[in-house]
Motif scaffolding. Sequence first.
Motif, mmCIF file in Angstrom:
data_model
loop_
_atom_site.group_PDB
_atom_site.id
_atom_site.type_symbol
_atom_site.label_atom_id
_atom_site.label_comp_id
_atom_site.label_asym_id
_atom_site.label_seq_id
_atom_site.Cartn_x
_atom_site.Cartn_y
_atom_site.Cartn_z
ATOM 1 N N ALA A 217 0.837 -1.208 0.000
ATOM 2 C CA ALA A 217 0.000 0.000 0.000
ATOM 3 C C ALA A 217 0.865 1.249 0.000
ATOM 4 O O ALA A 217 0.431 2.308 0.457
ATOM 5 C CB ALA A 217 -0.916 -0.016 1.227
ATOM 6 N N VAL A 218 2.058 1.143 -0.541
ATOM 7 C CA VAL A 218 3.000 2.254 -0.487
ATOM 8 C C VAL A 218 2.474 3.475 -1.262
ATOM 9 O O VAL A 218 2.870 4.604 -1.018
ATOM 10 C CB VAL A 218 4.380 1.769 -0.993
ATOM 11 N N HIS A 219 1.532 3.224 -2.167
ATOM 12 C CA HIS A 219 0.976 4.328 -2.973
ATOM 13 C C HIS A 219 -0.143 5.066 -2.249
ATOM 14 O O HIS A 219 -0.665 6.051 -2.763
ATOM 15 C CB HIS A 219 0.440 3.762 -4.292
ATOM 16 N N ILE A 220 -0.528 4.591 -1.075
ATOM 17 C CA ILE A 220 -1.681 5.195 -0.386
ATOM 18 C C ILE A 220 -1.192 6.095 0.754
ATOM 19 O O ILE A 220 -0.424 5.656 1.609
ATOM 20 C CB ILE A 220 -2.639 4.098 0.155
ATOM 21 N N THR A 221 -1.635 7.329 0.760
ATOM 22 C CA THR A 221 -1.164 8.264 1.785
ATOM 23 C C THR A 221 -1.942 8.058 3.089
ATOM 24 O O THR A 221 -3.014 7.451 3.102
ATOM 25 C CB THR A 221 -1.372 9.722 1.334
ATOM 26 N N GLN A 222 -1.372 8.637 4.158
ATOM 27 C CA GLN A 222 -2.003 8.542 5.474
ATOM 28 C C GLN A 222 -3.438 9.066 5.481
ATOM 29 O O GLN A 222 -4.326 8.470 6.090
ATOM 30 C CB GLN A 222 -1.187 9.413 6.430
ATOM 31 N N GLU A 223 -3.655 10.183 4.775
ATOM 32 C CA GLU A 223 -4.994 10.792 4.754
ATOM 33 C C GLU A 223 -6.007 9.797 4.183
ATOM 34 O O GLU A 223 -7.114 9.653 4.681
ATOM 35 C CB GLU A 223 -5.022 12.061 3.882
ATOM 36 N N ARG A 224 -5.563 9.094 3.133
ATOM 37 C CA ARG A 224 -6.504 8.166 2.494
ATOM 38 C C ARG A 224 -6.776 6.966 3.408
ATOM 39 O O ARG A 224 -7.891 6.469 3.465
ATOM 40 C CB ARG A 224 -5.915 7.717 1.150
ATOM 41 N N ILE A 225 -5.761 6.527 4.129
ATOM 42 C CA ILE A 225 -5.956 5.395 5.055
ATOM 43 C C ILE A 225 -6.968 5.811 6.132
ATOM 44 O O ILE A 225 -7.879 5.057 6.493
ATOM 45 C CB ILE A 225 -4.612 4.972 5.698
ATOM 46 N N ARG A 226 -6.794 7.032 6.614
ATOM 47 C CA ARG A 226 -7.717 7.555 7.634
ATOM 48 C C ARG A 226 -9.155 7.512 7.108
ATOM 49 O O ARG A 226 -10.058 7.063 7.786
ATOM 50 C CB ARG A 226 -7.304 8.993 7.936
ATOM 51 N N ASP A 227 -9.329 7.951 5.866
ATOM 52 C CA ASP A 227 -10.680 7.942 5.265
ATOM 53 C C ASP A 227 -11.214 6.522 5.127
ATOM 54 O O ASP A 227 -12.376 6.259 5.435
ATOM 55 C CB ASP A 227 -10.647 8.558 3.854
ATOM 56 N N LEU A 228 -10.339 5.622 4.660
ATOM 57 C CA LEU A 228 -10.776 4.227 4.454
ATOM 58 C C LEU A 228 -11.217 3.596 5.768
ATOM 59 O O LEU A 228 -12.260 2.944 5.847
ATOM 60 C CB LEU A 228 -9.613 3.400 3.879
ATOM 61 N N PHE A 229 -10.411 3.810 6.817
ATOM 62 C CA PHE A 229 -10.730 3.217 8.122
ATOM 63 C C PHE A 229 -12.019 3.840 8.673
ATOM 64 O O PHE A 229 -12.865 3.143 9.226
ATOM 65 C CB PHE A 229 -9.572 3.413 9.114
ATOM 66 N N ALA A 230 -12.156 5.157 8.509
ATOM 67 C CA ALA A 230 -13.349 5.819 9.025
ATOM 68 C C ALA A 230 -14.590 5.241 8.336
ATOM 69 O O ALA A 230 -15.614 4.990 8.972
ATOM 70 C CB ALA A 230 -13.252 7.317 8.786
ATOM 71 N N ARG A 231 -14.465 4.975 7.041
ATOM 72 C CA ARG A 231 -15.611 4.459 6.284
ATOM 73 C C ARG A 231 -15.909 3.003 6.644
ATOM 74 O O ARG A 231 -17.053 2.626 6.846
ATOM 75 C CB ARG A 231 -15.294 4.575 4.784
ATOM 76 N N HIS A 232 -14.862 2.175 6.770
ATOM 77 C CA HIS A 232 -15.090 0.742 6.985
ATOM 78 C C HIS A 232 -15.249 0.361 8.456
ATOM 79 O O HIS A 232 -15.871 -0.630 8.773
ATOM 80 C CB HIS A 232 -13.954 -0.071 6.354
ATOM 81 N N HIS A 233 -14.644 1.130 9.343
ATOM 82 C CA HIS A 233 -14.725 0.761 10.777
ATOM 83 C C HIS A 233 -15.574 1.761 11.556
ATOM 84 O O HIS A 233 -15.642 1.675 12.772
ATOM 85 C CB HIS A 233 -13.328 0.742 11.425
ATOM 86 N N GLN A 234 -16.091 2.734 10.880
ATOM 87 C CA GLN A 234 -16.843 3.822 11.539
ATOM 88 C C GLN A 234 -16.021 4.435 12.669
ATOM 89 O O GLN A 234 -16.496 4.662 13.776
ATOM 90 C CB GLN A 234 -18.196 3.324 12.103
ATOM 91 N N SER A 235 -14.741 4.677 12.403
ATOM 92 C CA SER A 235 -13.868 5.217 13.455
ATOM 93 C C SER A 235 -13.662 6.716 13.248
ATOM 94 O O SER A 235 -14.117 7.289 12.261
ATOM 95 C CB SER A 235 -12.531 4.484 13.430
#
Length: 468
Positions: free
Chosen positions: A155-173
């Motif tokens: 996932a080296v192409h994915i920035t921290q901001e995008r990970i934050r968004d993904l987790f917020a969407r999938h884990h409701q965090s």
Amino acid sequence: MRAEPLSLREQARRALDDGELQRALAVVRRGWQDTRRRAIDELPEFDELREIGARIRDHVLAHLDIYLERFAERVRAAGGEVHVARDAAEARALVLRLLEQHRARRVTKSKSMVCEEIGLAEAMEEAGLERVETDLGEYIIQLAGERPSHLIGPAVHITQERIRDLFARHHQSDPDNTPEALVAEARQVLRRHYLEADAGITGANFLVADTGSVITVTNEGNAELTQGLPRLHIVVAGIEKLVPRMEDAFTLLRLLARSATGQEFSAYTTIITGPRREGDLDGPEAFHVVLVDNGRSDLLATRFRPILRCIRCGACMNHCPVYLAIGGHAYGWVYVGPMGAVLTPHFLGIEKAYPLPEASTFCGRCEEVCPVRIPLPGLLRYWREEAFRRRVHGPSVRAGLGIWAWIALRPRLYRFVVGLASWSLRALGGRRGRIRRLPGASGWTRSRDFPAPEGGGFVAGWNRGRRR
Ligand code: SF4
């Protein structure tokens, strides 16, 4: 019918315009190159180790049949089972059959490039099985619905901001979570999956023929939980992962960690030999190894054989100016960077994959850093020859290459043409010594000036050197 070629050029253009990807690639450039250099500076015998590593790999490839048999015997003696898959379809079918036989529906899986190669994830999805990737990078790209873009940092192409968004969407965090909180969150989610899984699928870094052991290395400990907790463990590995003895594996592990992440050794190195035995605290009840050929034995008899030495460290891509500019997805298939540009034409056919060997500056950095001394630029050159021989290019490219070859084979004419071209470029560069627009090759000057040649050229310099 002519195969549709991979759209590398178009993908590369998109990648160069992608600001998020460019920021992510800058991290690879700064981080992994420096850590590798430091780790190697601290080990004076690194080059010697590389020679030994290359010899071990060549020895195994020359005696693969013997080591495969020995490995299978030892695995069976330890209570496990070995299966050989001739191609990707057979490998997928074998894994699905094993899962069905063991009534396994929930599966955890650690990072494995060969599983990507055989399309296992898609096959499991079609079969209605629940699959959870346990490597953090793989887990992130599973959430993003993408493919890995790097051998060791999927996932080296994915920035921290995008990970934050993904987790917020999938884990409701919390969408403002810190990196530490994101890691803790992933750990929490994955823990439940580890405990509920019926089966764990892992790859293998090495398979030790003498002991029938499977070695995996990770920095997160996820492969250990993937293989140790469920009742069924399936290892999926390419046949070239064999090494004769445990000490050979450790030589290669020393090269692997330094070349990949600049560590002396990865945080977790696990050696598994067969299923759980009486008195063991954990481990699977059933242990199966699926050895995947998928064209590897065909490669053995060709001039591309050295690519089978590859230990999947990722150093060639971390140092490749092309990979560092366009990232992994532009390569269009599972394997990326210089090693991918050599492997992919073998799997997809040069008619489809010919743009990949062309995506090289031939700077030689990949060969310089490869821990098992694979002559990557030489192998890329073979593929270019093969593409020309099989007439995969259009008539204008073929005519251009034909004229070039004709000139290059006539030294006097070659010198005259090169001299004329240098003179013309110098004239075009004027006093500034830079050309704003190159006639007939405007792509070179679309985003930068082209420097006019300086000095008398390579041949003149060479002749001067000889006269001295
Ligand atoms: S080709 Fe060499 S440098 Fe590249 S991944 Fe394989 S072992 Fe590492």
